[in-house]
Design a protein around this motif. Structure first.
Motif, mmCIF file in Angstrom:
data_model
loop_
_atom_site.group_PDB
_atom_site.id
_atom_site.type_symbol
_atom_site.label_atom_id
_atom_site.label_comp_id
_atom_site.label_asym_id
_atom_site.label_seq_id
_atom_site.Cartn_x
_atom_site.Cartn_y
_atom_site.Cartn_z
ATOM 1 N N ILE A 354 1.236 -1.061 0.029
ATOM 2 C CA ILE A 354 0.283 0.027 0.409
ATOM 3 C C ILE A 354 0.531 1.075 0.035
ATOM 4 N N PRO A 355 0.709 2.074 -1.339
ATOM 5 C CA PRO A 355 1.129 2.942 -1.825
ATOM 6 C C PRO A 355 0.763 4.543 -0.254
ATOM 7 N N GLY A 356 1.151 4.889 0.711
ATOM 8 C CA GLY A 356 0.350 5.644 1.793
ATOM 9 C C GLY A 356 0.751 7.001 2.264
ATOM 10 N N VAL A 357 -1.209 7.736 1.937
ATOM 11 C CA VAL A 357 -0.679 9.030 1.973
ATOM 12 C C VAL A 357 -0.985 9.319 3.837
ATOM 13 N N ASP A 358 -0.278 10.319 4.348
ATOM 14 C CA ASP A 358 -0.329 11.065 5.272
ATOM 15 C C ASP A 358 -1.329 11.783 5.775
ATOM 16 N N PRO A 359 -2.772 11.918 6.588
ATOM 17 C CA PRO A 359 -3.731 13.109 6.151
ATOM 18 C C PRO A 359 -2.530 14.214 6.527
ATOM 19 N N GLY A 360 -1.716 14.416 7.568
ATOM 20 C CA GLY A 360 -0.855 15.943 7.377
ATOM 21 C C GLY A 360 0.495 15.740 6.365
ATOM 22 N N GLY A 361 1.283 14.665 6.830
ATOM 23 C CA GLY A 361 1.787 14.878 5.327
ATOM 24 C C GLY A 361 1.768 14.452 3.805
ATOM 25 N N GLY A 362 1.116 14.344 3.446
ATOM 26 C CA GLY A 362 0.102 13.388 2.266
ATOM 27 C C GLY A 362 0.555 12.678 1.722
ATOM 28 N N SER A 363 0.549 13.056 0.559
ATOM 29 C CA SER A 363 0.850 11.473 -0.541
ATOM 30 C C SER A 363 2.103 11.134 -0.877
ATOM 31 N N LEU A 364 3.113 10.326 -0.957
ATOM 32 C CA LEU A 364 4.296 10.169 -1.241
ATOM 33 C C LEU A 364 4.445 10.636 -2.649
ATOM 34 N N GLY A 365 5.454 10.224 -3.588
ATOM 35 C CA GLY A 365 6.025 10.939 -4.801
ATOM 36 C C GLY A 365 5.362 10.101 -6.843
ATOM 37 N N TYR A 366 5.263 10.368 -7.568
ATOM 38 C CA TYR A 366 5.129 9.650 -8.521
ATOM 39 C C TYR A 366 6.080 9.030 -8.010
ATOM 40 N N GLU A 367 7.432 8.808 -8.499
ATOM 41 C CA GLU A 367 8.237 7.375 -8.140
ATOM 42 C C GLU A 367 7.932 6.989 -7.172
ATOM 43 N N GLU A 368 7.586 6.976 -5.687
ATOM 44 C CA GLU A 368 6.806 6.277 -4.690
ATOM 45 C C GLU A 368 6.588 5.310 -5.245
ATOM 46 N N GLU A 369 5.288 5.830 -5.666
ATOM 47 C CA GLU A 369 4.071 5.361 -5.877
ATOM 48 C C GLU A 369 4.002 4.185 -7.022
ATOM 49 N N SER A 435 -12.545 16.562 4.203
ATOM 50 C CA SER A 435 -11.188 15.773 3.178
ATOM 51 C C SER A 435 -10.544 14.404 3.831
ATOM 52 N N GLY A 436 -10.256 15.062 5.354
ATOM 53 C CA GLY A 436 -9.834 14.083 5.994
ATOM 54 C C GLY A 436 -7.973 14.111 6.181
ATOM 55 N N CYS A 437 -7.381 14.992 5.268
ATOM 56 C CA CYS A 437 -6.238 15.319 4.172
ATOM 57 C C CYS A 437 -6.080 16.376 4.516
ATOM 58 N N ALA A 644 -7.929 15.775 13.025
ATOM 59 C CA ALA A 644 -7.512 16.283 13.310
ATOM 60 C C ALA A 644 -6.906 17.948 12.376
ATOM 61 N N VAL A 645 -7.026 17.326 11.436
ATOM 62 C CA VAL A 645 -6.329 17.972 9.783
ATOM 63 C C VAL A 645 -6.848 18.124 9.022
ATOM 64 N N GLY A 646 -6.970 19.915 7.679
ATOM 65 C CA GLY A 646 -7.761 19.850 7.251
ATOM 66 C C GLY A 646 -8.366 20.904 7.732
ATOM 67 N N ASP A 647 -9.582 21.388 6.776
ATOM 68 C CA ASP A 647 -10.463 22.217 6.311
ATOM 69 C C ASP A 647 -11.273 22.608 8.505
ATOM 70 N N GLY A 648 -12.269 21.298 8.884
ATOM 71 C CA GLY A 648 -12.825 20.558 9.837
ATOM 72 C C GLY A 648 -12.371 21.646 11.663
ATOM 73 N N PRO A 649 -12.992 21.566 11.783
ATOM 74 C CA PRO A 649 -13.136 22.115 13.366
ATOM 75 C C PRO A 649 -13.239 20.828 14.164
ATOM 76 N N LEU A 650 -12.282 20.970 15.604
ATOM 77 C CA LEU A 650 -12.290 20.058 16.563
ATOM 78 C C LEU A 650 -13.607 20.254 17.075
ATOM 79 N N PRO A 651 -14.760 19.100 17.994
ATOM 80 C CA PRO A 651 -15.638 19.095 18.632
ATOM 81 C C PRO A 651 -15.141 19.630 19.955
ATOM 82 N N PRO A 652 -15.518 20.036 20.575
ATOM 83 C CA PRO A 652 -15.366 20.989 22.064
ATOM 84 C C PRO A 652 -14.640 19.911 22.875
ATOM 85 N N VAL A 653 -15.046 18.844 22.661
ATOM 86 C CA VAL A 653 -14.820 17.652 23.899
ATOM 87 C C VAL A 653 -13.346 16.538 23.344
ATOM 88 N N MET A 654 -13.482 17.073 22.016
ATOM 89 C CA MET A 654 -11.521 16.735 21.514
ATOM 90 C C MET A 654 -11.228 17.375 21.633
#
Length: 756
Positions: A354-369, A435-437, A644-654
């Motif tokens: 599986i070529p991983g996509v980190d929600p904060g670090g983004g995807s691997l490059g074209y060559e890695e995939e 989006s989650g990323c 915890a990344v992207g445009d979405g806010p966190l619920p107050p309890v989180m």
């Protein structure tokens, strides 16, 4: 609803509940919090007295689309839980989903349009004023005549709304449909390797024996969280000494990653490689598999076009440069470990990489995939049980069921935002969050022309909405009708609906309504320029209903009843509209696995002809020179979690848990190896400045012996606006100093550290 609980009762309940646990600080912290909260009851929503009702729907806070059981009193939701036996989420919810109903009261929630008005802050607009202003900007951008002058950046592609955006942009003639990083985007490179379309692809995780993950957060928000928890419960422990350990029922998880992530620490084996060397490792694994003839020579001879070539570029010639001994120097892994991993992957099948996509670090490059997908093709796990399976497409609506011809309009092509020419966009409409990323704003900003306008369709004034010239708030989750397609890892198609359980504020507008109104206001000659009444009130209602009726007419798949857990074959639904009625009550349609088509022929090096050169050039590591850079001796690697990344806010309890616990690393905390920190002359807990060629950021250093020497890790979120701070601009974003050229990847860049 029984006796009213006053402040004294509440404190007595909490105080009595902690008897026997006085040695732990947690009960006293909870008691302190309770005292503060009960003195500020006005801050909290009050539930009305009334009958408790239960509703079923689907979560839209991220692309996983988990089933939701919602308990309400009147128009207020007070409890969310998973749906037992749900075919997609398996009865589980992530923390964001469990607290999703709190977002209704988030400080960043918008209830009316806002327009940037200089130093005086945002100015409030009416809905009609906002649409009129957007239409004027659209007309100006359209007049430029440039390709891609008007663009929509879609946070969650694959929805019916996404298709509507693409039809609208295609009809404009100057529109561009853009997407950012996502887990599903990693299959794009595979599509460039195949000679014919094959997919969309899902994963038969239930049949996998060996799962080779190149940085994918498998145990931390990857795919549908309930499905992963159900499949890999034994991954909570790691094999003694880091050696392989056999499993009877669950896949063996091998994590290839630099950072000591939750997945890496709980995997059966963690291969801690040097940053930016994933492509070299994948090619070396391929070298061992070919050298020891651990692949099907007949399959490769029939399907692979460029496996061997006399004197020219070929996969065999490429991997000959990546012996385990040479790759050991590049990656930092022992040669025997590389050989053993290759043998395990080739022999303990079914196996997937599986070529991983980190929600904060983004995807691997074209060559890695390209190199990682080459491994999958080499062992023949495409179109096989326990491998990557093509999902059968949903039954299409019949032409006779398309009044107005909206579904038959052409679609604008889907493009990654980093592939758009710089300074080409004059009007950008951002659909988010969800989006989650994370997508660094620096990537988007480079694509905007001078004087470009940005419109954001978000329920919250957070994330990229803070950069917008105008925010037209959309209804939030559980306030609008929206389709929920299958998540990227599902091997079969599915369809659920997020139904409006809670009332949306009067100042919000559904994005579909905006599209139809804009089409009419600019005089577009298209079936899109229709009145709202033509689509039965809700602008996607009619389109979605015809789509569901087409599924029932074909009679394929099953309907999962969320309230009872029953499964009903669609062919047994005899009354018209039964499937639609079920979906609007929170049920879920799940397709059956169709006949798997033959795998098309493929090229290991891609169809562009550039694969050999690019892979050979990057083989020594993306961050060459391997010995480091004197000006920037460290490697900065941002990371994040889907909630915890992207445009979405966190619920107050989180948000409270993030700030008052060490369960997750905060955004302004940098993890560095203990010896590396001491060598740099910094102290544990000290504030330092992390600098790259793109900028600097002040963070707090935290020593961690598990971090690779010479590497520094910083979380990409949550941001201050996600917490709902009064001044969301305070702080900084690590991704802004990681985008050196405004394109992918940004998951590893050169950096240096000095005292703040």
């Amino acid at each position: 609803m029984g006796k009213f609980v006053n402040r004294r009762d509440f404190l007595k309940f909490l105080g009595g509940g902690v008897v026997g646990t006085t040695l732990s600080p947690l009960p006293w912290k909870l008691l302190d919090d309770a005292a503060i909260w009960t003195q500020n009851w006005s801050w909290l929503p009050r539930l009305p007295r009334g009958e408790i009702s239960v509703h079923y729907t689907h979560c839209t806070l991220c692309p996983a689309g988990c089933g939701l059981r919602v308990r309400c009193v009147g128009d207020e939701a007070f409890g969310l839980s998973g749906v037992r036996g749900h075919p997609i989420s398996c009865g589980h919810l992530c923390p964001l989903g469990l607290a999703g109903h709190h977002l209704r009261y988030h400080p960043a929630r918008l209830t009316s349009p806002q327009m940037r008005a200089g130093k005086g802050g945002p100015a409030a607009l009416s809905r009609n004023e906002a649409v009129t202003q957007i239409a004027a900007w659209l007309a100006e951008a359209r007049a430029t005549g440039g390709e891609g002058a008007v663009a929509v950046l879609d946070a969650r592609p694959g929805r019916e709304l996404s298709l509507l955006y693409r039809r609208f942009l295609a009809a404009l003639g100057c529109g561009a449909y853009l997407v950012g990083p996502s887990q599903e985007a990693s299959t794009t490179v595979l599509g460039e390797m195949l000679t014919e379309p094959y997919g969309p692809l899902g994963i038969d995780l239930e049949g996998v024996q060996t799962l080779l993950s190149f940085g994918a957060p498998v145990l931390d928000g990857w795919g549908a969280p309930g499905r992963i928890a159900h499949l890999i419960p034994g991954a909570m422990t790691r094999a003694p000494g880091g050696v392989f350990q056999s499993r009877d029922h669950h896949p063996l998880l091998i994590q290839i990653e630099t950072r000591p992530s939750r997945t890496a620490l709980r995997a059966d084996q963690w291969l801690r490689i040097k940053p930016g060397t994933e492509a070299a490792l994948a090619l070396s694994l391929g070298h061992v598999i070919v050298a020891e003839r651990l692949y099907s020579e007949q399959f490769i001879a029939e399907k692979a076009i460029d496996f061997s070539a006399d004197g020219g570029p070929s996969y065999r010639r490429l991997i000959s440069h990546f012996t385990p001994e040479r790759t050991a120097v590049i990656t930092g892994l022992p040669p025997d470990m590389i050989r053993e991993t290759a043998r395990r992957f080739a022999e303990d099948r079914p196996a997937i990489a599986i070529p991983g996509v980190d929600p904060g670090g983004g995807s691997l490059g074209y060559e890695e995939e390209l190199a990682i997908w080459g491994l999958n093709l080499l062992v023949g796990n495409l179109g096989q049980k326990g491998g990557f399976l093509p999902r059968a497409l949903e039954p299409a609506a019949r032409q006779s069921d398309r009044p107005g011809g909206i579904e038959g309009l052409p679609l604008a092509p889907c493009r990654d935002v980093s592939q758009v020419p710089d300074r080409s966009i004059h009007l950008l409409i951002v659909d988010g969050p969800g989006s989650g990323c994370a997508l660094p704003w620096a990537v988007v900003e480079r694509k905007l022309a001078v004087g470009a306008r940005v419109v954001n369709l978000s329920p919250f004034r957070a994330g990229s909405a803070l950069r917008a010239d105008l925010i037209l708030p959309a209804p939030a989750s559980m306030e609008r009708l929206e389709d929920v397609p299958a998540p990227f890892d599902s091997p079969v198609s599915s369809l659920g609906l997020s139904v409006p359980i809670l009332p949306a504020p009067a100042g919000t507008m559904e994005p579909a309504e905006l599209v139809f109104r804009l089409a009419g206001m600019i005089g577009m000659s298209s079936p899109l320029a229709v009145k709202a009444s033509a689509l039965e009130g809700s602008h996607l209602n009619g389109i979605l209903r015809r789509r569901v009726e087409a599924i029932q007419w074909v009679g394929r798949g099953e309907l999962f009843r969320s309230a009872t857990g029953e499964r009903v074959a669609v062919r047994n639904l005899l009354l018209p509209g039964q499937l639609w009625d079920g979906l609007t009550k929170g049920d879920c349609w799940v397709d059956q696995q169709g006949v798997v088509p033959p795998v098309p022929r493929f090229r290991f090096l891609g169809n562009s002809g550039e694969g050999y050169r690019r892979l050979l050039a990057i083989g020594s590591g993306r961050l060459s020179p391997a010995g480091g850079d004197k000006a920037y001796p460290l490697v900065l690697m941002p990371f994040g979690w889907r909630a915890a990344v992207g445009d979405g806010p966190l619920p107050p309890v989180m948000a409270k848990l993030y700030r008052e616990s060490d369960l997750r690393a905060p955004a302004r905390c940098a993890a560095i190896n203990t010896e590396t920190g001491r060598a740099l002359g910094v102290k544990d807990g000290a504030e330092v400045t992390v600098e790259t060629s793109s900028g600097s950021l002040t963070v707090k250093i935290q020593f961690n012996a598990a971090v690779m020497p010479g590497v520094i890790h910083i979380a990409a979120g949550p941001s201050n606006d996600a917490f709902g701070d009064a001044d969301p601009s305070v702080g900084g974003d690590v991704l802004e100093i990681c985008c050196l050229d405004g394109s992918h990847p940004w998951r590893a860049v050169r950096a240096k550290v000095q005292e703040a």
